[in-house]
Design an enzyme around this catalytic site. Structure first.
Site, PDB file in Angstrom:
ATOM      1  N   PRO A  85       0.823  -1.221   0.000  1.00  0.00           N
ATOM      2  CA  PRO A  85       0.000   0.000   0.000  1.00  0.00           C
ATOM      3  C   PRO A  85       0.855   1.269   0.000  1.00  0.00           C
ATOM      4  O   PRO A  85       0.409   2.340  -0.377  1.00  0.00           O
ATOM      5  CB  PRO A  85      -0.806  -0.095   1.300  1.00  0.00           C
ATOM      6  CG  PRO A  85      -0.599  -1.457   1.835  1.00  0.00           C
ATOM      7  CD  PRO A  85       0.615  -2.031   1.193  1.00  0.00           C
ATOM      8  N   GLU A 134       2.344  -7.638   7.766  1.00  0.00           N
ATOM      9  CA  GLU A 134       2.664  -6.194   7.733  1.00  0.00           C
ATOM     10  C   GLU A 134       3.710  -5.889   6.679  1.00  0.00           C
ATOM     11  O   GLU A 134       4.205  -4.767   6.634  1.00  0.00           O
ATOM     12  CB  GLU A 134       3.187  -5.763   9.113  1.00  0.00           C
ATOM     13  CG  GLU A 134       2.192  -5.987  10.243  1.00  0.00           C
ATOM     14  CD  GLU A 134       0.820  -5.400   9.916  1.00  0.00           C
ATOM     15  OE1 GLU A 134      -0.173  -6.147  10.003  1.00  0.00           O
ATOM     16  OE2 GLU A 134       0.749  -4.223   9.535  1.00  0.00           O
ATOM     17  N   ARG A 152      -2.540  -7.854 -20.981  1.00  0.00           N
ATOM     18  CA  ARG A 152      -3.413  -7.503 -22.106  1.00  0.00           C
ATOM     19  C   ARG A 152      -2.719  -6.523 -23.055  1.00  0.00           C
ATOM     20  O   ARG A 152      -3.191  -6.267 -24.155  1.00  0.00           O
ATOM     21  CB  ARG A 152      -4.731  -6.925 -21.636  1.00  0.00           C
ATOM     22  CG  ARG A 152      -4.648  -5.611 -20.904  1.00  0.00           C
ATOM     23  CD  ARG A 152      -6.015  -5.198 -20.401  1.00  0.00           C
ATOM     24  NE  ARG A 152      -6.908  -4.815 -21.485  1.00  0.00           N
ATOM     25  CZ  ARG A 152      -6.888  -3.614 -22.049  1.00  0.00           C
ATOM     26  NH1 ARG A 152      -6.004  -2.705 -21.670  1.00  0.00           N
ATOM     27  NH2 ARG A 152      -7.744  -3.318 -23.005  1.00  0.00           N
ATOM     28  N   ASP A 197      -7.799   2.650 -24.833  1.00  0.00           N
ATOM     29  CA  ASP A 197      -8.147   2.446 -23.427  1.00  0.00           C
ATOM     30  C   ASP A 197      -8.250   3.767 -22.666  1.00  0.00           C
ATOM     31  O   ASP A 197      -7.542   4.720 -22.971  1.00  0.00           O
ATOM     32  CB  ASP A 197      -7.026   1.655 -22.724  1.00  0.00           C
ATOM     33  CG  ASP A 197      -7.108   0.169 -23.016  1.00  0.00           C
ATOM     34  OD1 ASP A 197      -8.146  -0.282 -23.513  1.00  0.00           O
ATOM     35  OD2 ASP A 197      -6.123  -0.511 -22.754  1.00  0.00           O
TER      36      ASP A 197
HETATM   37  C1  LIG Z   1      -0.250  -6.510   1.304  1.00  0.00           C
HETATM   38  O1  LIG Z   1      -0.395  -5.773   0.080  1.00  0.00           O
HETATM   39  C2  LIG Z   1      -1.359  -4.796   0.078  1.00  0.00           C
HETATM   40  O2  LIG Z   1      -2.122  -4.622   1.018  1.00  0.00           O
HETATM   41  C3  LIG Z   1      -1.417  -3.942  -1.124  1.00  0.00           C
HETATM   42  C4  LIG Z   1      -0.568  -4.180  -2.209  1.00  0.00           C
HETATM   43  C5  LIG Z   1      -0.667  -3.319  -3.308  1.00  0.00           C
HETATM   44  N1  LIG Z   1      -1.536  -2.296  -3.346  1.00  0.00           N
HETATM   45  C6  LIG Z   1      -2.339  -2.062  -2.289  1.00  0.00           C
HETATM   46  N2  LIG Z   1      -3.186  -0.999  -2.338  1.00  0.00           N
HETATM   47  C7  LIG Z   1      -2.324  -2.874  -1.154  1.00  0.00           C
END
Ligand SMILES: COC(=O)c1ccnc(N)c1
Length: 245
Positions: A87, A114, A156, A171
């Protein structure tokens, strides 16, 4: 031929890669997807891949030793481009999908819990391109679903994967004429459905008018749904369109 290596404790997440577009690309030899079970490189009886975080805090962090052995074994000293879904990574977008579609070899490291001990990314950045990548501003339980999203978006774009290469050009977000634009509405037969008519211009056969109408609808939808993208549009484009809004 692009080679994709995916290391995960849930390789079964990637069964969907055997179907549809990606499945055909694999059969055709356009894509060589190899799945690896991270626990194969955990040697204790419980095949432990995680431990408590230094500095305290909730959750578990994935151990560097296990990842190091797995990546060394999978890459065999070669230098793929390494992608770590997280994230906290750089945003995955159509531009990055296009860039990654040009790579000969990608290695996806799927973290759970985590995350992965940060020294793993440090270690491999000394000899290959390592990108931490996010597919959006939300948290998942693991990186596997993010890898499925990225592999589909990248796959794709590979030559021969899409029936009609032109559709990748049109796209939403595609570099060039659709940059910072989302696509407008689409229609097919019948011309009238439950009293709803297809916009007449689309039945006119006048390609110039159709192209202009589509662009206007793309701008209209971008302004409505993605004002932050519309803000990045060339003012001349918007200005011409606004007179019609
Ligand atoms: C554990 O990975 C995630 O939570 C993740 C990975 C890639 N993009 C996200 N928004 C979350």
């Amino acid at each position: 031929m692009m080679r994709l290596d995916i290391i995960s404790i849930f390789p079964e997440y990637f069964a969907p890669l055997d179907v549809s577009l990606i499945g055909k690309a694999r059969e055709r030899g356009t894509l060589d997807v190899r799945l690896h079970q991270l626990r194969d490189w955990a040697h204790d009886v419980h095949k432990t891949v995680d431990d408590t975080p230094y500095g305290g805090g909730p959750g578990m962090v994935m151990k560097p030793e296990v990842w190091g052995e797995a990546i060394d074994a999978v890459t065999e000293g070669g230098t793929p481009r390494m992608i770590v879904p997280t994230p906290s990574g750089r945003p995955f977008d159509q531009e990055l999908a296009q860039e990654l579609a040009g790579e000969p070899w990608l290695l996806f490291a799927c973290g759970r819990y985590e995350g992965i001990d940060s020294r793993v990314m440090q270690e491999y950045a000394t000899r290959m391109r390592v990108d931490e990548v996010s597919i959006g501003d939300y948290v998942l339980a693991g990186g596997e679903v993010a890898v499925l999203v990225m592999v589909e978006a990248i796959g794709r774009l590979l030559p021969g994967v899409l029936g009609n290469a032109q559709s990748a050009v049109d796209d939403s977000f595609a570099p060039g004429s659709m940059r910072n634009l989302v696509e407008g509405p689409v229609y097919t037969k019948p011309p009238v459905w439950r009293g709803h008519e297809v916009p007449a211009v689309l039945l006119s056969g006048h390609h110039g008018n159709v192209a202009r109408w589509r662009r206007d609808e793309a701008i209209r939808r971008t302004v409505r749904n993605r004002p932050e993208l519309a803000a990045a549009l060339d003012p001349a484009t918007l200005d011409k369109h606004d007179r019609k809004l």
